[in-house]
Design a protein around this motif. Structure first.
Motif, PDB file in Angstrom:
ATOM      1  N   ALA A   1       0.803  -1.221   0.000  1.00 61.61           N
ATOM      2  CA  ALA A   1       0.000   0.000   0.000  1.00 61.61           C
ATOM      3  C   ALA A   1       0.837   1.273   0.000  1.00 61.61           C
ATOM      4  O   ALA A   1       0.401   2.304  -0.514  1.00 61.61           O
ATOM      5  CB  ALA A   1      -0.939  -0.001   1.206  1.00 61.61           C
ATOM      6  N   LEU A   2       2.039   1.216   0.590  1.00 62.58           N
ATOM      7  CA  LEU A   2       2.857   2.416   0.721  1.00 62.58           C
ATOM      8  C   LEU A   2       4.172   2.333  -0.031  1.00 62.58           C
ATOM      9  O   LEU A   2       4.846   3.354  -0.227  1.00 62.58           O
ATOM     10  CB  LEU A   2       3.167   2.689   2.210  1.00 62.58           C
ATOM     11  CG  LEU A   2       1.965   2.805   3.154  1.00 62.58           C
ATOM     12  CD1 LEU A   2       2.443   2.989   4.576  1.00 62.58           C
ATOM     13  CD2 LEU A   2       1.051   3.936   2.739  1.00 62.58           C
ATOM     14  N   GLY A   3       4.564   1.115  -0.431  1.00 60.94           N
ATOM     15  CA  GLY A   3       5.870   0.957  -1.053  1.00 60.94           C
ATOM     16  C   GLY A   3       6.995   1.025  -0.046  1.00 60.94           C
ATOM     17  O   GLY A   3       8.155   1.246  -0.406  1.00 60.94           O
ATOM     18  N   ILE A   4       6.655   0.821   1.255  1.00 59.09           N
ATOM     19  CA  ILE A   4       7.642   0.856   2.336  1.00 59.09           C
ATOM     20  C   ILE A   4       7.727  -0.547   2.930  1.00 59.09           C
ATOM     21  O   ILE A   4       6.719  -1.063   3.423  1.00 59.09           O
ATOM     22  CB  ILE A   4       7.239   1.851   3.435  1.00 59.09           C
ATOM     23  CG1 ILE A   4       7.077   3.258   2.849  1.00 59.09           C
ATOM     24  CG2 ILE A   4       8.260   1.864   4.563  1.00 59.09           C
ATOM     25  CD1 ILE A   4       6.509   4.263   3.829  1.00 59.09           C
ATOM     26  N   PRO A   5       8.877  -1.211   2.912  1.00 58.74           N
ATOM     27  CA  PRO A   5       8.965  -2.584   3.434  1.00 58.74           C
ATOM     28  C   PRO A   5       8.562  -2.657   4.906  1.00 58.74           C
ATOM     29  O   PRO A   5       8.998  -1.847   5.715  1.00 58.74           O
ATOM     30  CB  PRO A   5      10.443  -2.943   3.245  1.00 58.74           C
ATOM     31  CG  PRO A   5      10.934  -2.002   2.204  1.00 58.74           C
ATOM     32  CD  PRO A   5      10.162  -0.732   2.385  1.00 58.74           C
ATOM     33  N   GLY A   6       7.717  -3.640   5.221  1.00 51.39           N
ATOM     34  CA  GLY A   6       7.331  -3.833   6.613  1.00 51.39           C
ATOM     35  C   GLY A   6       8.335  -4.646   7.387  1.00 51.39           C
ATOM     36  O   GLY A   6       8.282  -4.712   8.615  1.00 51.39           O
ATOM     37  N   SER A   7       9.286  -5.296   6.691  1.00 48.10           N
ATOM     38  CA  SER A   7      10.318  -6.107   7.339  1.00 48.10           C
ATOM     39  C   SER A   7      11.457  -6.301   6.351  1.00 48.10           C
ATOM     40  O   SER A   7      11.366  -5.896   5.182  1.00 48.10           O
ATOM     41  CB  SER A   7       9.748  -7.469   7.759  1.00 48.10           C
ATOM     42  OG  SER A   7       9.377  -8.222   6.619  1.00 48.10           O
ATOM     43  N   GLY A   8      12.531  -6.941   6.822  1.00 50.90           N
ATOM     44  CA  GLY A   8      13.660  -7.209   5.940  1.00 50.90           C
ATOM     45  C   GLY A   8      13.269  -8.107   4.777  1.00 50.90           C
ATOM     46  O   GLY A   8      13.706  -7.911   3.642  1.00 50.90           O
ATOM     47  N   THR A   9      12.416  -9.112   5.064  1.00 51.63           N
ATOM     48  CA  THR A   9      12.004 -10.041   4.018  1.00 51.63           C
ATOM     49  C   THR A   9      11.154  -9.352   2.967  1.00 51.63           C
ATOM     50  O   THR A   9      11.312  -9.577   1.765  1.00 51.63           O
ATOM     51  CB  THR A   9      11.231 -11.223   4.630  1.00 51.63           C
ATOM     52  OG1 THR A   9      12.008 -11.800   5.677  1.00 51.63           O
ATOM     53  CG2 THR A   9      10.943 -12.273   3.583  1.00 51.63           C
ATOM     54  N   THR A  10      10.232  -8.499   3.409  1.00 50.68           N
ATOM     55  CA  THR A  10       9.396  -7.792   2.437  1.00 50.68           C
ATOM     56  C   THR A  10      10.193  -6.752   1.662  1.00 50.68           C
ATOM     57  O   THR A  10       9.770  -6.331   0.576  1.00 50.68           O
ATOM     58  CB  THR A  10       8.192  -7.121   3.131  1.00 50.68           C
ATOM     59  OG1 THR A  10       8.652  -6.337   4.237  1.00 50.68           O
ATOM     60  CG2 THR A  10       7.202  -8.156   3.624  1.00 50.68           C
ATOM     61  N   ALA A  11      11.347  -6.341   2.185  1.00 47.77           N
ATOM     62  CA  ALA A  11      12.219  -5.454   1.410  1.00 47.77           C
ATOM     63  C   ALA A  11      12.728  -6.195   0.170  1.00 47.77           C
ATOM     64  O   ALA A  11      12.802  -5.626  -0.932  1.00 47.77           O
ATOM     65  CB  ALA A  11      13.394  -4.985   2.265  1.00 47.77           C
ATOM     66  N   VAL A  12      13.072  -7.482   0.344  1.00 49.27           N
ATOM     67  CA  VAL A  12      13.494  -8.287  -0.799  1.00 49.27           C
ATOM     68  C   VAL A  12      12.315  -8.525  -1.730  1.00 49.27           C
ATOM     69  O   VAL A  12      12.448  -8.485  -2.962  1.00 49.27           O
ATOM     70  CB  VAL A  12      14.081  -9.629  -0.322  1.00 49.27           C
ATOM     71  CG1 VAL A  12      14.506 -10.488  -1.522  1.00 49.27           C
ATOM     72  CG2 VAL A  12      15.265  -9.397   0.604  1.00 49.27           C
ATOM     73  N   MET A  13      11.130  -8.766  -1.163  1.00 49.05           N
ATOM     74  CA  MET A  13       9.940  -8.969  -1.982  1.00 49.05           C
ATOM     75  C   MET A  13       9.578  -7.696  -2.744  1.00 49.05           C
ATOM     76  O   MET A  13       9.058  -7.759  -3.863  1.00 49.05           O
ATOM     77  CB  MET A  13       8.773  -9.424  -1.112  1.00 49.05           C
ATOM     78  CG  MET A  13       8.961 -10.805  -0.515  1.00 49.05           C
ATOM     79  SD  MET A  13       7.487 -11.438   0.310  1.00 49.05           S
ATOM     80  CE  MET A  13       6.383 -11.675  -1.086  1.00 49.05           C
ATOM     81  N   LEU A  14       9.841  -6.546  -2.135  1.00 53.09           N
ATOM     82  CA  LEU A  14       9.613  -5.279  -2.831  1.00 53.09           C
ATOM     83  C   LEU A  14      10.483  -5.199  -4.080  1.00 53.09           C
ATOM     84  O   LEU A  14      10.029  -4.764  -5.151  1.00 53.09           O
ATOM     85  CB  LEU A  14       9.913  -4.105  -1.894  1.00 53.09           C
ATOM     86  CG  LEU A  14       9.763  -2.689  -2.475  1.00 53.09           C
ATOM     87  CD1 LEU A  14       8.326  -2.447  -2.916  1.00 53.09           C
ATOM     88  CD2 LEU A  14      10.188  -1.654  -1.449  1.00 53.09           C
ATOM     89  N   ALA A  15      11.728  -5.639  -3.939  1.00 57.12           N
ATOM     90  CA  ALA A  15      12.626  -5.676  -5.101  1.00 57.12           C
ATOM     91  C   ALA A  15      12.075  -6.621  -6.168  1.00 57.12           C
ATOM     92  O   ALA A  15      12.159  -6.331  -7.373  1.00 57.12           O
ATOM     93  CB  ALA A  15      14.019  -6.113  -4.667  1.00 57.12           C
ATOM     94  N   ALA A  16      11.502  -7.742  -5.731  1.00 56.62           N
ATOM     95  CA  ALA A  16      10.931  -8.701  -6.684  1.00 56.62           C
ATOM     96  C   ALA A  16       9.732  -8.095  -7.409  1.00 56.62           C
ATOM     97  O   ALA A  16       9.554  -8.301  -8.614  1.00 56.62           O
ATOM     98  CB  ALA A  16      10.515  -9.972  -5.948  1.00 56.62           C
ATOM     99  N   LEU A  17       8.896  -7.363  -6.678  1.00 59.67           N
ATOM    100  CA  LEU A  17       7.746  -6.705  -7.298  1.00 59.67           C
ATOM    101  C   LEU A  17       8.196  -5.745  -8.399  1.00 59.67           C
ATOM    102  O   LEU A  17       7.674  -5.760  -9.517  1.00 59.67           O
ATOM    103  CB  LEU A  17       6.942  -5.955  -6.234  1.00 59.67           C
ATOM    104  CG  LEU A  17       6.162  -6.797  -5.217  1.00 59.67           C
ATOM    105  CD1 LEU A  17       5.665  -5.925  -4.074  1.00 59.67           C
ATOM    106  CD2 LEU A  17       4.992  -7.499  -5.891  1.00 59.67           C
TER     107      LEU A  17
END
Length: 503
Positions: free
Chosen positions: A321-337
């Motif tokens: 929703a914000l483009g801000i990682p909620g955790s370290g893992t979702t930071a990697v998933m953000l890169a995947a997105l």
């Protein structure tokens, strides 16, 4: 969340190929998460290059399944060998490992499995319905609120754990001091690294947590025949099912853990570790027998693992929703997105509604696969606690050395792990809890970063930290945390005195 997209998302998701990748992802994540040192972030990062040839939908589903598997996998060594496989399972150690020492490893695994699965289901369902509103709530947390939240989380755990809250606070502040060893994030000035370049950028979390828990435990385990000395230990599926039944019998405890996990997971940067400790501390403070927590109380396992999986879904909220990682893992998933052309942010629900539904719905299937796979292998995993100590101690030692080295390929981290193992042993011998220290190391960079950014924004105005209703509410909660234990002790003393007089 656009409901009209759910049937279309299910049509895309429920294919043989996607189901197969979900099964592979969950199994890979669970096995990797069960190895101390291989965090969920590492596991997803390792898998990221393999998604380059996949379609966006398959790649996102695959990585989400790995995230689910790794989130639970960390509980396996936490139950069996007193070592959290991931940071999110650190609080699980407190009660799960004592249960194993009492011959209840199967039940502890059963509790961790079902609490994780139900927590994941609940959080995914809420996120599916309320992704937009939850994202708006998460957006209310600026650096100011994150700073106060970090202080509150550390204080709550320091006060809740152990009988001596002063020792808990000392342990917590020691963790903050350790977290302050690397370079100053604003000026670049070196601080407390003692000339070791390996500490210039950060204090590596994996060697610290593995040393404090696993290595310190080895000092005790070398004098025992096995982790559990129960010669009639039940390693059948029956005890695992008993763990399932126990979770079902505690719906209020489970619901509280899930709500805490989802709420904290939705806050950018808070992460699983914070939710685990806050959930465990809350469960202890609201229990009729708080003194049993940390001694093998199954409610503590529910509190930790129920919140753990809820964080997994919750952390996707600020990411999507914000483009801000909620955790370290979702930071990697953000890169995947981004890699697959899916751009998270305020317009995400309008531009990528189908992809959002696919990601969230995949969490339901991933949790079903997790339940089946974890249940199938748990019977065999339990046998670890009956292995002779002269076999299990060298095995744990090898695993911990590999885990400490793997994160940065640094021999320095191995020596750091042994140093913290000695520190952990000394602390345990003197009744200092390890948990506030760990949480201080985790929260230190978050608290310091939020504080420094807030001071820059406010022009060094300290009243800025009281400039919102949410911040004031968190300050009040922080104050109540400090006064709650003394007030409880005073009230208990008064009640005890009156009871003695009546007798």
């Amino acid at each position: 969340m656009a409901i009209e997209h759910i049937p279309e998302a299910l049509g895309v998701l429920l294919t043989v190929e996607n189901i197969a990748f979900i099964c592979i992802g969950v199994m890979f994540g669970m096995l990797a998460g069960s190895i101390p040192g291989f965090t969920g972030t590492n596991t997803v990062a390792i898998a990221l290059p393999f998604t380059l040839g996949m379609t966006a939908e398959i790649a996102l589903v695959f990585l989400a399944a790995i995230y689910i598997g790794a989130s639970y996998g960390g509980a396996i060594p936490a139950v069996l060998i007193n070592t959290p496989g991931t940071a999110g399972a650190t609080a699980t150690v407190l009660d799960a490992y004592p249960m194993s020492q009492k011959g209840q490893a199967s039940k502890a695994l059963g509790i961790s499995i079902l609490a994780s699965v139900i927590g994941g289901f609940f959080a995914a369902f809420i996120v599916l319905l309320l992704l937009g509103p939850i994202g708006d709530f998460a957006f209310m947390f600026t650096n100011r609120e994150v700073f106060v939240l970090g202080l509150f989380g550390l204080a709550a755990v320091a006060v809740a754990i152990g009988d001596n809250f002063r020792k808990g606070l000392v342990s917590g502040f020691a963790g903050l001091l350790i977290a302050a060893m690397p370079v100053d994030p604003t000026t670049g000035q070196r601080r407390l690294d003692f000339g070791f370049f390996e500490l210039y950028d950060e204090v590596p979390f994996v060697p610290v947590v593995v040393g404090l828990f696993a290595i310190s435990e080895l000092f005790y385990l070398i004098n025992k025949k096995a982790i559990s000395e129960d010669t009639e230990l039940d390693t059948s599926y029956g005890q695992i099912i008993e763990g399932f039944k126990y979770v079902i019998s505690k719906p209020i405890d489970l619901a509280r853990a899930m709500i805490i996990g989802l709420s904290i997971g939705s806050m950018p940067g808070a992460g699983t570790s914070v939710a685990n400790f806050v959930s465990w501390g809350t469960a202890k403070s609201m229990s009729e027998k708080p003194e049993q927590f940390g001694e093998g109380n199954p409610e503590g396992v529910i509190a930790s693992e129920g919140s753990n999986s809820a964080v997994t879904a919750g952390s996707l909220v600020p990411t999507l929703a914000l483009g801000i990682p909620g955790s370290g893992t979702t930071a990697v998933m953000l890169a995947a997105l981004l890699l697959h052309g899916v751009r998270p942010g305020p317009e995400f629900m309008q531009d990528f509604a189908l992809e959002a539904n696919i990601i969230i719905l995949s969490l339901f299937i991933a949790n079903i696969v997790l339940l089946i796979f974890a249940f199938a292998v748990s019977k065999y995993l339990v046998r670890v606690v009956t292995m002779p100590a002269n076999v299990i101690v060298p095995a744990i030692l090898v695993l911990t050395v590999i885990g400490a080295y793997a994160m940065r390929s640094s021999v320095f981290d191995i020596w750091l792990m042994f140093l913290f193992g000695i520190i952990g042993f000394v602390m345990r011998e003197n009744d200092y809890s390890l948990i506030p220290l760990i949480l201080g190391v985790i929260l230190g960079p978050i608290i310091e970063g939020a504080f420094l950014r807030s001071m820059l924004v406010s022009g060094n105005d300290p009243t800025y930290f009281f400039g919102s209703g949410l911040a004031i509410a968190l300050w009040i909660a922080l104050v109540l945390t400090f006064v709650s234990r003394p007030l409880y002790n005073i009230s208990r003393g008064v009640i005890g005195s009156r009871t003695n007089l009546l007798n």
